[in-house]
Design an enzyme around this catalytic site. Structure first.
Site, PDB file in Angstrom:
ATOM      1  N   GLU A 431       4.302  -7.314  -6.416  1.00 35.76           N
ATOM      2  CA  GLU A 431       3.115  -8.161  -6.282  1.00 35.76           C
ATOM      3  C   GLU A 431       2.979  -9.128  -7.454  1.00 35.76           C
ATOM      4  O   GLU A 431       1.885  -9.304  -8.006  1.00 35.76           O
ATOM      5  CB  GLU A 431       1.858  -7.307  -6.125  1.00 35.76           C
ATOM      6  N   GLU A 507       5.359  -1.232   0.420  1.00 34.66           N
ATOM      7  CA  GLU A 507       4.194  -0.431   0.031  1.00 34.66           C
ATOM      8  C   GLU A 507       3.285  -0.367   1.244  1.00 34.66           C
ATOM      9  O   GLU A 507       2.912  -1.412   1.796  1.00 34.66           O
ATOM     10  CB  GLU A 507       3.497  -1.120  -1.148  1.00 34.66           C
TER      11      GLU A 507
HETATM   12  C1  GAL Z   1      -1.022  -2.432  -4.552  1.00 31.88           C
HETATM   13  C2  GAL Z   1      -0.281  -2.302  -5.864  1.00 31.88           C
HETATM   14  C3  GAL Z   1      -0.199  -0.874  -6.322  1.00 31.88           C
HETATM   15  C4  GAL Z   1      -1.548  -0.229  -6.205  1.00 31.88           C
HETATM   16  C5  GAL Z   1      -1.990  -0.301  -4.780  1.00 31.88           C
HETATM   17  C6  GAL Z   1      -3.284   0.414  -4.478  1.00 31.88           C
HETATM   18  O1  GAL Z   1      -1.495  -3.699  -4.344  1.00 31.88           O
HETATM   19  O2  GAL Z   1       1.014  -2.806  -5.731  1.00 31.88           O
HETATM   20  O3  GAL Z   1       0.261  -0.819  -7.640  1.00 31.88           O
HETATM   21  O4  GAL Z   1      -2.412  -0.915  -7.045  1.00 31.88           O
HETATM   22  O5  GAL Z   1      -2.161  -1.657  -4.451  1.00 31.88           O
HETATM   23  O6  GAL Z   1      -3.635   0.239  -3.123  1.00 31.88           O
END
Ligand code: GAL
Length: 814
Positions: A431, A507
């Site tokens: 990100e 993710e």
């Molecule tokens: C994402 C990020 C992670 C964590 C996650 C929580 O955007 O890459 O590190 O913060 O959100 O939902």
């Protein structure tokens, strides 16, 4: 095997001496360190008096002992990536632990066998952070990024004989992290003594260019340092299989000391590496000058092929599969960031039982022990490097170091982990806001090119969140693997817009829940908060940017070109207590499939029912002890691998449910939404596709807390002073039913061949220290961690609590 790894204990110098004649010794600098928090003038000087400093062993995390305090790294920030419009005070964002500031470590050590003609390297697996390293008052070097491994040639700084002084200054800044980073020498420190002619740290690169079941080609490139000329130099390498048998041998005269020496091997009928069958080989390389053996170096590797292509997606050894992965942070819950092999092994075992086959090391370089365990136990890895590039997320984040360090950091990561078969892709970022900048795609290309140059065998990804920018500005098109965070609904769009022909869920989900906590009425929520700072385990709560598991499952199942997912997260971690970022005392995450103690939340069974195709899953929720809810709607969910099941409440059928495509949830969960609570028993009977009853599970209303039940994850542990057993303590009624509301305080006493180490209950709001031998259970449970002594015997853990019958477990230490 001539590589000797041992603890360097000045007191045990005599015991170490027998290894001096060998051509390589590797020592772990573990014991007898001195530590002091805060700036210490002149602590780099050998003569500095550290008598009053604390004596510690490394790995060591100086901040995990707390105390928790919302003022530690209190951040007044707007979290852009969470869609926040205004800044607000975030107390527990980095765990509420005192990791900020300066810390000094000092060690007095001798180097057995050091003399003219020897080389000594000092290797840090990771030091948090901004390490400055001094040997005998001379600066050996510095390394900014706390997650990377680095080494220095310390030969010129060492005393010809006698004692040496190593001093390490570390410094952590406020607002440098989005989670708990840990503090100190939290990973191992090694001292490696070689001859002048030697193979340097990470000096081999092994690949398997052609792999099939009949035969595999293995290609080894070895760097030789310190030789000066090629005269009489030759390399001998044998390849040894998992049974210790030699399967190949090559002897190669060295033609150049500038370039790595190439050696090629063919292995007949190779045992291929996969998560299901993690076969490993070793390449044992000897450097000879004439007939004198100068060095011996072992490279562990696996034989396997990986491919990523438009038509088929991801193939391991020629077979298509989708990643059933999780993202994990580096901390080990109550142990903090301090690395421990037993703790890592437990995490991997738990994940494998769920059917998980891959871990993303979010968002930084992993500990080498994790990578080795993944090789050995069969777990694929996305090895990630950064959470930030040039454009800042955090005021004092990696953006401060990017220009000077990014290439050095990448090189170390690439050289360190390019021989590990578990490593199936690199990630150069998570990100990164640079997705939106004009030259973001150029940075991506530059970093990716560096990865390709050092390791042409693995593709490169980035976890992208800024879908529109990443696609429109050409960022996503640059990458070998377009990875998207939380964008299942946009996979078709990405697939149409991008050239690669496949998509990865780098993710996914970010569902929030607290183990054993259920909220009513049961409904979907985004960013939902409650007065008790907990989230519901009906698994319907997520963040504004995220989803519940089923929403990702649907896309994974329906879209051929999606090559898998990495769920956020496998385990709860310290810091980032979303949705309570601004609501102290929450200070650890709610995202985990397992809580901070490593206990499975209900979600574990949802993933297991889909991912573990070897064993059946049948799990009911919620618990069935709801005094005061009599007559009120209390939905019952069943997470199961069976296609249908029938629910009974006190023997009365609530009907049979089958998985169906009515909506995303009904495809993966069996739900009885109208059940009214009455005390007694709920029971589910599961049926196979032919309608045959296959299994049943029931939960009974619990009576008052009566006794403690202990269950150890290990039947015996090793007498090395490091091994751990995790003992789950549950509070049950007189009939053995878990008391789901119990919050009794328990106390722990360990006798015999070990000691109490830490305790955790998975409650993200608990400010109880992990290191004291007492804690309240959360939702009826907690986990006590005990550690073996250095000597064999029996370790006995006794757990007691007021008004409860105590319990004892005995663990042999061998
Ligand atoms: C994402 C990020 C992670 C964590 C996650 C929580 O955007 O890459 O590190 O913060 O959100 O939902």
């Amino acid at each position: 095997m001539r590589i000797v790894k041992r603890s360097l204990l000045v007191a045990l110098l005599a015991a170490c001496l027998h290894s001096v004649a060998q051509e390589r010794q590797e020592y772990l600098l573990e014991k007898n360190w001195k530590f002091s928090k805060g700036e210490q003038l002149n602590a780099w000087q050998p003569g500095f008096n550290d008598a009053k400093w604390q004596k510690v062993s490394v790995p060591h995390d100086w901040a995990i002992t707390g105390p928790f305090d919302g003022n530690n790294d209190l951040q007044n920030v707007k979290i852009v990536q969470n869609g926040e419009q205004e800044a607000s005070l975030k107390a527990g964002r980095t765990g509420g632990l005192p990791f900020i500031g300066i810390g000094w470590y000092r060690l007095s050590f001798e180097v057995p066998g050091f003399k003219a003609g020897k080389k000594v390297a000092l290797l840090f697996d990771g030091a948090m952070s901004n390490a400055e390293v001094y040997v005998n008052g001379k600066k050996a070097g510095n390394w900014a990024y706390g997650y990377n491994s680095f080494f220095f040639d310390v030969t010129p700084f060492l005393n010809p004989s006698g004692k040496n002084t190593l001093a390490v200054r570390l410094q952590n800044f406020e607002q440098s992290s989005r989670w708990y980073p840990g503090a100190g020498l939290y990973r191992n420190v090694h001292l490696i003594v070689t001859n002048n002619v030697h193979i340097p740290v990470w000096g081999t690169y092994i690949t398997t260019p052609d792999v099939n079941e009949e035969k595999a080609s293995v290609s080894l490139k070895t760097t030789i340092a310190g030789a000066g000329s090629i005269q009489d130099l030759h390399l001998q390498t044998i390849i040894v299989n998992g049974a210790g048998q030699q399967v190949a041998f090559v002897n190669t005269p060295v033609k150049s000391v500038e370039d790595p020496v190439a050696q090629e091997f063919t292995i007949q009928k190779p045992a291929l590496w996969s998560p299901e069958s993690p076969a490993l080989y070793k390449a044992v390389t000897k450097v000879y000058q004439g007939s004198t053996l100068k060095d011996e170096y072992t490279t562990t590797f696996g034989i396997r092929s990986i491919e990523y292509n438009a038509g088929e997606g991801f193939l391991l050894n020629g077979k298509q599969r989708k990643f059933k992965g999780v993202c994990n942070h580096h901390d080990l819950g109550p142990l903090g960031a301090a690395i421990n092999v037993a703790a890592l092994r437990r995490q991997i075992s738990l994940l494998k039982e769920m059917g998980c086959d891959a871990i993303r090391t979010s968002h930084n370089m992993p500990a080498p022990e994790l990578v080795q365990l993944c090789d050995e136990m069969g777990m694929m890895l996305m090895v990630e490097s950064f959470d930030e590039w040039k454009a800042p997320k955090m005021k004092n984040g990696y953006n401060k170091y990017f220009d000077e360090w990014v290439e050095k950091d990448l090189l170390n990561m690439l050289h360190h982990f390019r021989n590990n078969p578990s490593n199936i892709m690199w990630s150069i970022g998570n990100e990164v806001p640079d997705q939106s900048t004009v030259n973001g795609k150029d940075i991506a290309k530059r970093l990716q090119d560096l990865c390709h140059k050092e390791d042409p065998t693995r593709p490169v990804t980035v976890g992208m969140d800024r879908f529109d920018d990443a696609v429109k500005k050409g960022f996503a098109a640059v990458l070998d693997i377009p990875g998207f965070n939380y964008k299942p609904h946009r996979y078709p769009e990405a697939q149409a817009a991008l050239p690669q022909g496949f998509i990865l869920g780098t993710e996914t989900a970010s569902t929030v829940s607290s183990r054993g906590v259920y909220k009513f009425p049961v409904a979907f929520y985004k960013n939902k908060t409650y007065n008790d700072n907990q989230s519901s385990s009906y698994d319907l709560e997520a963040c504004s940017w995220s989803q519940v598991p089923d929403d990702e499952f649907v896309q994974q199942d329906d879209l051929d070109y999606v090559i898998g997912e990495f769920v956020w997260t496998g385990f709860d971690y310290l810091g980032e207590p979303t949705p309570y970022d601004a609501k102290w005392p929450s200070h650890s995450s709610y995202f985990g499939i397992f809580d901070l103690a490593g206990l499975p939340k209900d979600r574990y069974y949802l993933y297991r029912s889909k991912w573990n195709t070897n064993v059946a899953t049948l799990h009911l929720l919620p618990h069935w002890t709801w005094p005061g809810r009599e007559g009120q709607v209390t939905p019952v969910f069943c997470y199961t691998s069976y296609p249908s099941a029938e629910l009974f409440v006190n023997g009365k059928s609530m009907g049979r449910q089958s998985r169906n495509k009515t909506n995303n949830q009904t495809r993966y969960r069996l739900m009885w939404n109208d059940v009214k609570y009455e005390p007694g028993e709920i029971k589910v009977v599961a049926y196979d596709a032919a309608g045959k009853a296959m299994a049943e599970q029931s939960i009974k209303t619990a009576g008052v807390p009566h006794h403690i039940v202990l269950q150890s994850d290990r039947k015996q542990i090793t007498a090395d002073g490091k091994d751990l057993a995790y003992v789950t303590a549950s509070i049950v009624d007189k009939d053995g039913n878990l008391c789901p509301h119990a919050d009794n305080q328990l106390e722990f006493q360990v006798k015999g061949a070990g000691a109490f180490k830490v305790v955790a209950n998975g409650n993200a709001t608990s400010l109880e220290p992990f290191q004291l031998p007492r804690m309240k259970v959360f939702s009826g449970k907690l986990v006590v961690t005990v550690q073996s002594a250095g000597k064999p015997g029996n370790l006995q853990l006794q757990v007691k609590g007021k008004g409860l019958q105590p319990a004892t477990v005995t663990i042999p230490v061998q």
